[in-house]
Design a protein around this motif. Structure first.
Motif, PDB file in Angstrom:
ATOM      1  N   LEU A  79       0.580   9.757  29.352  1.00 59.51           N
ATOM      2  CA  LEU A  79       1.584   9.459  28.333  1.00 59.51           C
ATOM      3  C   LEU A  79       2.191  10.752  27.781  1.00 59.51           C
ATOM      4  CD1 LEU A  79       2.976   7.220  26.681  1.00 59.51           C
ATOM      5  CD2 LEU A  79       1.110   7.415  25.016  1.00 59.51           C
ATOM      6  N   GLY A  80       1.344  11.752  27.537  1.00 57.45           N
ATOM      7  CA  GLY A  80       1.855  13.038  27.081  1.00 57.45           C
ATOM      8  C   GLY A  80       2.797  13.655  28.097  1.00 57.45           C
ATOM      9  N   HIS A  81       2.418  13.573  29.348  1.00 58.09           N
ATOM     10  CA  HIS A  81       3.232  14.070  30.458  1.00 58.09           C
ATOM     11  C   HIS A  81       4.579  13.344  30.492  1.00 58.09           C
ATOM     12  CE1 HIS A  81       3.903  15.520  34.600  1.00 58.09           C
ATOM     13  NE2 HIS A  81       2.878  16.336  34.397  1.00 58.09           N
ATOM     14  N   THR A  82       4.534  12.027  30.303  1.00 54.77           N
ATOM     15  CA  THR A  82       5.748  11.209  30.366  1.00 54.77           C
ATOM     16  C   THR A  82       6.682  11.512  29.210  1.00 54.77           C
ATOM     17  OG1 THR A  82       4.506   9.445  31.473  1.00 54.77           O
ATOM     18  CG2 THR A  82       6.619   8.847  30.484  1.00 54.77           C
ATOM     19  N   TYR A  83       6.136  11.591  28.009  1.00 52.38           N
ATOM     20  CA  TYR A  83       6.962  11.929  26.849  1.00 52.38           C
ATOM     21  C   TYR A  83       7.607  13.309  27.021  1.00 52.38           C
ATOM     22  CZ  TYR A  83       5.636   8.057  23.714  1.00 52.38           C
ATOM     23  OH  TYR A  83       5.478   6.827  23.112  1.00 52.38           O
ATOM     24  N   ALA A  84       6.850  14.261  27.566  1.00 53.46           N
ATOM     25  CA  ALA A  84       7.397  15.599  27.784  1.00 53.46           C
ATOM     26  C   ALA A  84       8.563  15.554  28.761  1.00 53.46           C
ATOM     27  CB  ALA A  84       6.303  16.531  28.299  1.00 53.46           C
ATOM     28  N   ALA A  85       8.402  14.805  29.841  1.00 52.67           N
ATOM     29  CA  ALA A  85       9.480  14.683  30.829  1.00 52.67           C
ATOM     30  C   ALA A  85      10.704  13.986  30.244  1.00 52.67           C
ATOM     31  CB  ALA A  85       8.974  13.918  32.044  1.00 52.67           C
ATOM     32  N   TYR A  86      10.457  13.086  29.303  1.00 51.38           N
ATOM     33  CA  TYR A  86      11.525  12.294  28.686  1.00 51.38           C
ATOM     34  C   TYR A  86      12.207  13.043  27.540  1.00 51.38           C
ATOM     35  CZ  TYR A  86      13.673   7.740  27.523  1.00 51.38           C
ATOM     36  OH  TYR A  86      14.548   6.700  27.315  1.00 51.38           O
TER      37      TYR A  86
END
Length: 265
Positions: A79-86
């Protein structure tokens, strides 16, 4: 077994690494249909949706996992990875801090937190994470991907490529996904990235059979394509009969006095 959820899940990951995004998501969807209560399959689906750039779906998927298990470290990490990409940096920091806490500061989770800090402009905290990882690397293994993530967050492309090269030399799982993973987008225009992508796609050996024989990427592709046909058309592959086994043994080099031996002997 066409109803084996993990087979579909693993195949989905392979397809994503090859850039076959739609097929990957379809295989992941099938895995979830077969085992809707598997949190690992659900979390992996979130990772695949992130790589497909379907961020809102990925976030909803991962939030669902966390609702079922508030201590699911992997879900917070992705989730942290996804938010960062977003580009949602504060949310990325919050999720990554939770992943670091739950994982007891594993290098992978620290790397995502350092990435999130860096992208949010919190360079001091990002450098603190970087120093912690470098210190850890003096006494234990630290995945190169963790350092790649922090250096991307800090905007240090040269060091990001240094650690990407280390990941390549280790045949790291991280390299398998650089064709699609959004976090490395700032590096894609650099000629070094194209070279790394070319080399990463042409690694000579990607797996080894139980008999110790190396499988190249092309052969693995053919094998997995056959597996795909079996899953789609439900072909039943029967093991060799006792008579067939006897014929195989009689014609093998070992039985004829050759020098081939099983792995490990």
């Amino acid at each position: 077994n066409p109803s084996y959820a993990n087979a579909h899940n693993f195949y989905a990951s392979y397809l994503m690494s090859r850039g076959r995004v739609d097929e990957s998501i379809a295989s992941s969807n099938r895995a979830r249909e077969l085992d809707p209560f598997s949190l690992s399959i659900s979390a992996q689906r979130g990772f695949l949706l992130e790589n497909a750039r379907r961020y809102n779906e990925a976030i909803a998927q991962l939030r669902g996992v966390i609702e079922m298990d508030p201590n699911h470290y992997q879900a917070y990490w992705i989730l942290g990875h996804t938010y960062a990409a977003y580009g949602q940096h504060q949310e990325a920091i919050a999720a990554s801090e939770k992943a670091v806490e739950l994982s007891e500061r594993t290098p992978g989770a620290l790397g995502i937190l350092g990435l999130a800090y860096g992208l949010a402009g919190r360079k001091t905290e990002a450098n603190q994470i970087l120093n912690e990882l470098l210190k850890l690397a003096e006494s234990r293994y630290v995945t190169p991907a963790a350092l790649v993530n922090v250096y991307i967050g800090l905007g240090d492309k040269d060091q990001a490529f240094v650690w990407l090269e280390k990941a390549y030399q280790e045949h790291s799982n991280f390299i398998a996904y650089i064709k699609v993973v959004p976090i490395v987008d700032p590096l894609r225009s650099d000629p070094r990235f194209a070279d790394l992508l070319r080399r990463g796609a042409s690694l000579a050996v990607v797996s080894v059979t139980a008999e110790g024989r190396a499988i190249g990427a092309a052969e693995l592709e053919r094998t997995l394509n056959l597996a795909d046909e079996i899953l789609r058309y439900k072909v039943i592959v029967l093991p060799p009969s006792r008579e067939q086994k006897k014929k195989q043994m009689a014609s093998s080099p070992a039985s004829a006095g050759g020098d081939e031996t099983p792995q490990g002997e």
